[in-house]
Design a protein around this motif. Structure first.
Motif, PDB file in Angstrom:
ATOM      1  N   SER A   1       0.845  -1.188   0.000  1.00 50.80           N
ATOM      2  CA  SER A   1       0.000   0.000   0.000  1.00 50.80           C
ATOM      3  C   SER A   1       0.884   1.244   0.000  1.00 50.80           C
ATOM      4  O   SER A   1       2.087   1.179   0.280  1.00 50.80           O
ATOM      5  CB  SER A   1      -0.901   0.006   1.237  1.00 50.80           C
ATOM      6  N   VAL A   2       0.287   2.387  -0.310  1.00 51.80           N
ATOM      7  CA  VAL A   2       1.032   3.643  -0.290  1.00 51.80           C
ATOM      8  C   VAL A   2       1.635   3.876   1.084  1.00 51.80           C
ATOM      9  O   VAL A   2       2.793   4.288   1.225  1.00 51.80           O
ATOM     10  CB  VAL A   2       0.114   4.817  -0.695  1.00 51.80           C
ATOM     11  N   GLY A   3       0.850   3.602   2.137  1.00 49.65           N
ATOM     12  CA  GLY A   3       1.352   3.763   3.493  1.00 49.65           C
ATOM     13  C   GLY A   3       2.548   2.884   3.776  1.00 49.65           C
ATOM     14  O   GLY A   3       3.526   3.318   4.398  1.00 49.65           O
ATOM     15  N   HIS A   4       2.511   1.632   3.295  1.00 50.33           N
ATOM     16  CA  HIS A   4       3.630   0.725   3.518  1.00 50.33           C
ATOM     17  C   HIS A   4       4.839   1.101   2.670  1.00 50.33           C
ATOM     18  O   HIS A   4       5.984   0.910   3.099  1.00 50.33           O
ATOM     19  CB  HIS A   4       3.211  -0.720   3.241  1.00 50.33           C
ATOM     20  N   TRP A   5       4.610   1.616   1.463  1.00 43.98           N
ATOM     21  CA  TRP A   5       5.741   2.057   0.640  1.00 43.98           C
ATOM     22  C   TRP A   5       6.503   3.176   1.335  1.00 43.98           C
ATOM     23  O   TRP A   5       7.731   3.230   1.300  1.00 43.98           O
ATOM     24  CB  TRP A   5       5.262   2.527  -0.733  1.00 43.98           C
ATOM     25  N   THR A   6       5.762   4.092   1.977  1.00 43.17           N
ATOM     26  CA  THR A   6       6.452   5.182   2.665  1.00 43.17           C
ATOM     27  C   THR A   6       7.190   4.681   3.903  1.00 43.17           C
ATOM     28  O   THR A   6       8.285   5.158   4.222  1.00 43.17           O
ATOM     29  CB  THR A   6       5.456   6.295   3.085  1.00 43.17           C
ATOM     30  N   ALA A   7       6.608   3.701   4.619  1.00 41.72           N
ATOM     31  CA  ALA A   7       7.227   3.196   5.852  1.00 41.72           C
ATOM     32  C   ALA A   7       8.365   2.224   5.564  1.00 41.72           C
ATOM     33  O   ALA A   7       9.425   2.290   6.191  1.00 41.72           O
ATOM     34  CB  ALA A   7       6.175   2.514   6.727  1.00 41.72           C
ATOM     35  N   ASP A   8       8.165   1.309   4.610  1.00 37.72           N
ATOM     36  CA  ASP A   8       9.156   0.277   4.329  1.00 37.72           C
ATOM     37  C   ASP A   8      10.134   0.682   3.234  1.00 37.72           C
ATOM     38  O   ASP A   8      11.272   0.201   3.222  1.00 37.72           O
ATOM     39  CB  ASP A   8       8.467  -1.032   3.915  1.00 37.72           C
ATOM     40  N   GLY A   9       9.689   1.535   2.325  1.00 36.31           N
ATOM     41  CA  GLY A   9      10.535   1.926   1.206  1.00 36.31           C
ATOM     42  C   GLY A   9      11.236   3.253   1.428  1.00 36.31           C
ATOM     43  O   GLY A   9      12.461   3.319   1.544  1.00 36.31           O
ATOM     44  N   LEU A  10      10.452   4.329   1.505  1.00 33.51           N
ATOM     45  CA  LEU A  10      11.060   5.654   1.612  1.00 33.51           C
ATOM     46  C   LEU A  10      11.880   5.817   2.891  1.00 33.51           C
ATOM     47  O   LEU A  10      12.930   6.458   2.876  1.00 33.51           O
ATOM     48  CB  LEU A  10       9.975   6.735   1.546  1.00 33.51           C
ATOM     49  N   LEU A  11      11.407   5.239   3.997  1.00 32.19           N
ATOM     50  CA  LEU A  11      12.155   5.403   5.242  1.00 32.19           C
ATOM     51  C   LEU A  11      13.513   4.705   5.204  1.00 32.19           C
ATOM     52  O   LEU A  11      14.380   4.995   6.029  1.00 32.19           O
ATOM     53  CB  LEU A  11      11.348   4.887   6.437  1.00 32.19           C
ATOM     54  N   ALA A  12      13.721   3.803   4.238  1.00 30.48           N
ATOM     55  CA  ALA A  12      15.050   3.206   4.082  1.00 30.48           C
ATOM     56  C   ALA A  12      16.067   4.293   3.717  1.00 30.48           C
ATOM     57  O   ALA A  12      17.238   4.222   4.125  1.00 30.48           O
ATOM     58  CB  ALA A  12      15.028   2.119   3.008  1.00 30.48           C
ATOM     59  N   VAL A  13      15.618   5.310   2.973  1.00 27.92           N
ATOM     60  CA  VAL A  13      16.498   6.435   2.644  1.00 27.92           C
ATOM     61  C   VAL A  13      16.834   7.219   3.916  1.00 27.92           C
ATOM     62  O   VAL A  13      17.985   7.622   4.135  1.00 27.92           O
ATOM     63  CB  VAL A  13      15.836   7.352   1.597  1.00 27.92           C
ATOM     64  N   PHE A  14      15.813   7.449   4.746  1.00 28.97           N
ATOM     65  CA  PHE A  14      16.024   8.141   6.021  1.00 28.97           C
ATOM     66  C   PHE A  14      17.055   7.396   6.869  1.00 28.97           C
ATOM     67  O   PHE A  14      17.980   8.003   7.442  1.00 28.97           O
ATOM     68  CB  PHE A  14      14.692   8.246   6.767  1.00 28.97           C
ATOM     69  N   PHE A  15      16.937   6.071   6.961  1.00 23.03           N
ATOM     70  CA  PHE A  15      17.863   5.308   7.781  1.00 23.03           C
ATOM     71  C   PHE A  15      19.226   5.160   7.108  1.00 23.03           C
ATOM     72  O   PHE A  15      20.238   4.964   7.791  1.00 23.03           O
ATOM     73  CB  PHE A  15      17.265   3.942   8.119  1.00 23.03           C
ATOM     74  N   LEU A  16      19.284   5.247   5.784  1.00 24.52           N
ATOM     75  CA  LEU A  16      20.573   5.285   5.100  1.00 24.52           C
ATOM     76  C   LEU A  16      21.347   6.536   5.529  1.00 24.52           C
ATOM     77  O   LEU A  16      22.537   6.471   5.870  1.00 24.52           O
ATOM     78  CB  LEU A  16      20.365   5.288   3.583  1.00 24.52           C
ATOM     79  N   VAL A  17      20.660   7.681   5.536  1.00 28.70           N
ATOM     80  CA  VAL A  17      21.288   8.925   5.984  1.00 28.70           C
ATOM     81  C   VAL A  17      21.667   8.829   7.460  1.00 28.70           C
ATOM     82  O   VAL A  17      22.741   9.292   7.867  1.00 28.70           O
ATOM     83  CB  VAL A  17      20.350  10.124   5.723  1.00 28.70           C
ATOM     84  N   ALA A  18      20.801   8.206   8.273  1.00 32.75           N
ATOM     85  CA  ALA A  18      21.109   8.024   9.695  1.00 32.75           C
ATOM     86  C   ALA A  18      22.344   7.147   9.873  1.00 32.75           C
ATOM     87  O   ALA A  18      23.194   7.411  10.745  1.00 32.75           O
ATOM     88  CB  ALA A  18      19.912   7.407  10.420  1.00 32.75           C
ATOM     89  N   GLY A  19      22.471   6.103   9.049  1.00 31.85           N
ATOM     90  CA  GLY A  19      23.641   5.237   9.107  1.00 31.85           C
ATOM     91  C   GLY A  19      24.915   5.984   8.753  1.00 31.85           C
ATOM     92  O   GLY A  19      25.966   5.796   9.376  1.00 31.85           O
TER      93      GLY A  19
END
Length: 438
Positions: free
Chosen positions: A74-92
């Protein structure tokens, strides 16, 4: 003959100039992103509680993807599972930078913020568990109040027109970096299900290839983008939350510069993705995660249900007590002395501000409570707790803002307009050596 006493380090003193520049750049992006995040959260709340709430739910729950690859989300899951991977990449990347060239590279210097951050995660979890134990609620949400949202916190500071000294902002940033690491470890260990060993092995192999490419100094982006997507997809299908892939790749990226390099791969990647993460990824996640009902009945349940009350208490009380007590005790037993221009009340204000746990808290809330109705209540508790923490912190910070303004102006004054504040050039000092023990 007795040994000479150890020199006492200054806690929250003047940052070394290189560290000051790096922190300022990171915080500038996070502050702008935080303001966008606030706007997205407000839009989500208004939209979800408007006559067009059905449209909001249809968009959030709309599915698309590649079913054959197990990626029909779902769109909600794409943002949580997909887009947030970019956020955690930057955090890493930020965590790797802190460990290699930043505040966490020196164990003596790192001890204070790390202890404070760990206490700021453990105590909220204990407060939550104590609350639900007393009220008979579910213990599943113990990890929800453990995270600090640096973007939201900086947005509050921007709205307040606060002039916090760089050291206070850097301390908040370091807390958030360690928090992010703790959150991703919790997600990886406690929120995995239906593990697929072959998919996880493939993801691990992809990370090994990623590491080898870094060792071989391969710089071309077309190697890394397809490989990163493959690692993410395999991690997702392996049953581990896909954001773990982002942190893993961030930690692998090289942060030191080779001879003749203007920027390391981690610096280049962060420069490219940090604005996207702060200004697009996190606000989009907030748009589809923060849309919860805020009726009188729903708000009443926040303060009457053990689980939701545990989240509020964890964010507002647990975070404050954990970070402040951890910082005070660590300073006492590591022979660190507080910057004489500041007071422990300033650390307390920052501890309250760290109770803003928005993005990662919402994510963990969704993972801990798969039932949508339960997740909605937990999300409402996260919003309420974060708003209470923000309001209390605003009152405390405003009370001391005149002092912060004076310190800020002193550490940013550049009368000779050479790009380096005058405070770093007193008595002909080398700006690269100044900072910690001033």
């Amino acid at each position: 003959m007795t040994d000479a006493p150890r020199q006492r380090t200054t806690f929250l003193g003047l940052l070394p100039w290189p560290e000051r520049k790096a922190v300022a750049q990171a915080l500038r992006t996070e502050t702008v992103g935080g303001l966008v995040l606030l706007a997205a959260a407000v839009v989500a709340l208004v939209w979800a509680n408007s006559p067009w709430s059905g449209v909001y739910e249809q968009i959030r729950d709309f599915h698309f993807g590649i079913p054959a690859l197990g990626l029909d989300l779902s769109v909600g899951h794409w943002t949580a599972d997909g887009l947030l991977a970019v956020f955690f990449l930057v955090a890493g990347i930020e965590l790797k930078r802190e460990l290699v060239v930043g505040e966490l590279r020196n164990p003596a210097t790192a001890a204070l913020p790390v202890i404070a951050a760990v206490c700021g995660m453990v105590v909220p979890a204990l407060v939550y568990l104590a609350t639900v134990s007393a009220g008979g609620g579910s213990a599943d949400g113990w990890a929800v109040p453990m995270a600090t949202d640096i973007a939201f916190a900086l947005a509050v500071l921007a709205v307040l027109s606060s002039h916090l000294p760089a050291a206070l902002r850097a301390f908040l940033l370091t807390l958030a970096v360690v928090d992010d690491l703790g959150a991703i470890l919790i997600i990886a260990v406690f929120f995995t299900s239906d593990l697929n060993p072959w998919a996880l092995a493939g993801s691990g192999a992809g990370l090994v290839v990623f590491y080898v490419l870094q060792r071989l100094r391969v710089r071309d982006w077309w190697w890394y983008v397809p490989l990163g997507i493959a690692v993410w997809a395999l991690m997702y299908n392996g049953g581990v939350h896909a954001t773990v892939a982002g942190v893993a790749m961030g930690l692998i990226l090289r942060t030191t510069r080779d001879k003749g390099e203007d920027a390391s791969p981690a610096e280049r990647t962060s420069h490219l993705l940090h604005p996207v993460s702060a200004g697009v990824v996190v606000p989009l996640f907030a748009l589809f995660a923060a849309g919860v009902g805020v009726s009188g009945e729903a708000l009443g349940e926040v303060f009457t249900q053990p689980a939701t009350l545990g989240v509020v208490f964890g964010l507002v009380i647990g975070k404050t007590v954990g970070i402040f007590a951890g910082t005070y005790l660590a300073a006492r037993y590591t022979r660190a002395r507080l910057n004489p221009d500041l007071e422990w009340a300033d650390v307390f204000s920052l501890s309250v501000l760290a109770g803003i746990g928005f993005t990662v808290a919402l994510l963990i809330g969704e993972l801990a409570f798969p039932d949508p109705s339960e997740a909605e209540h937990i999300k409402a508790a996260v919003l309420v707790g974060s708003l209470i923490a923000a309001g209390l912190a605003a009152l405390l910070i405003k009370r001391r803002n005149a002092i912060y303004r004076r310190l800020y102006e002193e550490e940013t004054r550049d009368d000779d307009a050479d790009g380096i504040p005058d405070i770093y050039q007193r008595d002909g000092s080398d700006p690269s050596l100044m900072g910690k023990d001033r």
